[in-house]
Design a protein around this motif. Sequence first.
Motif, PDB file in Angstrom:
ATOM      1  N   ASP A  38       0.826  -1.213   0.000  1.00  0.00           N
ATOM      2  CA  ASP A  38       0.000   0.000   0.000  1.00  0.00           C
ATOM      3  C   ASP A  38       0.859   1.262   0.000  1.00  0.00           C
ATOM      4  N   GLU A  73       1.093  -0.481   7.828  1.00  0.00           N
ATOM      5  CA  GLU A  73       0.247  -0.232   6.667  1.00  0.00           C
ATOM      6  C   GLU A  73      -0.004   1.262   6.518  1.00  0.00           C
ATOM      7  N   TRP A  74      -0.448   1.651   5.346  1.00  0.00           N
ATOM      8  CA  TRP A  74      -0.666   3.071   5.040  1.00  0.00           C
ATOM      9  C   TRP A  74      -1.594   3.737   6.053  1.00  0.00           C
ATOM     10  N   LYS A  92       1.803   1.758  -3.589  1.00  0.00           N
ATOM     11  CA  LYS A  92       0.646   2.270  -4.336  1.00  0.00           C
ATOM     12  C   LYS A  92       0.427   3.761  -4.089  1.00  0.00           C
TER      13      LYS A  92
END
Length: 321
Positions: free
Chosen positions: A21, A307-308, A24
């Motif tokens: 992520d 995580e993001w 991305k």
Amino acid sequence: MSKIAFIYPGQGSQKAGMGADFYKNSPIARDIYDKASEALGLDMKALCFEENEKLDLTEYTQAALVTTCLAITETLNDAAKGSSAMPSESGGGLTPAVTAGLSLGEYCAVAAAGGMDVMDAVRLVRKRGILMQNTVPAGVGAMAAILGMTGEAIEQVTDDMAGVTIANYNCPGQIVITGEAKAVEEACDALKAAGAKRAVALNVSGPFHSPMLKEAGSRLAAELEKVELHELAVPYVTNVTAKKVMDIAQTKALLAEQVSMPVRWQQSVETMTADGVDIFIEIGPGRTLAGFMKKINRAVTVYNIAEWADMEKVISACRLD
């Protein structure tokens, strides 16, 4: 005012999908993964983001983890300044007073402290992983986690046993031993007889952090000599002595020595808390270090950025502390 430490996990925390992520959402993270792929001749996206057998092999694991942890760190540094990586209202700065990492995580700590370029850290741990995996033939060495026993009590049993030493002082009640396979097996039996709750054989490819890897450390020292280090912006705590390093001139020798020396993680945390650190931010996949922290010092605050979505929450929380 709160004092923050950035801390980085070691081998075993890796998982497929880590960092995807960030790749991305962050141009900074994408650049790090893409440059790591080019520098190592590996498809880091496939290695880190997709299910595959290589991710758990030491020669690949170490580069994958360091790439991921530093991609997150660089994105966090940028986001905390209120750049375009995240909404500007998340800004406000998030600067560690000190860094530390468990085993290979120490390379992240040195880089995050300003002492090493990101790509140099990635290249070095790739070579480190190969050396650690190949120096001792498979099956010759072993490691085991000893649960429910203090380091001092374990030392009393193992100090007179040939071929086995302590690899990791993780936290109270969780110590890892390392060495020759037969000696580790015998030590496990002796430690259970001496009061250990459990002795759990670890699924690893070698006797990491044992004297059996001194040759790997010597060969790593030659690789370290090729790398230019920089003055530290903040100190980091080394696994070898559990003391703060403020002079970058010490770093190459410490990183070479670390391969065959015990990881003094509990003592490293105690050094940081004694110096006033009250917020620890674990950067990277998993919550291994947070789990250790519960047994080392429950009075401190621990955040995780894996995580993001974690990133904005941590930046906001730290602005309030």
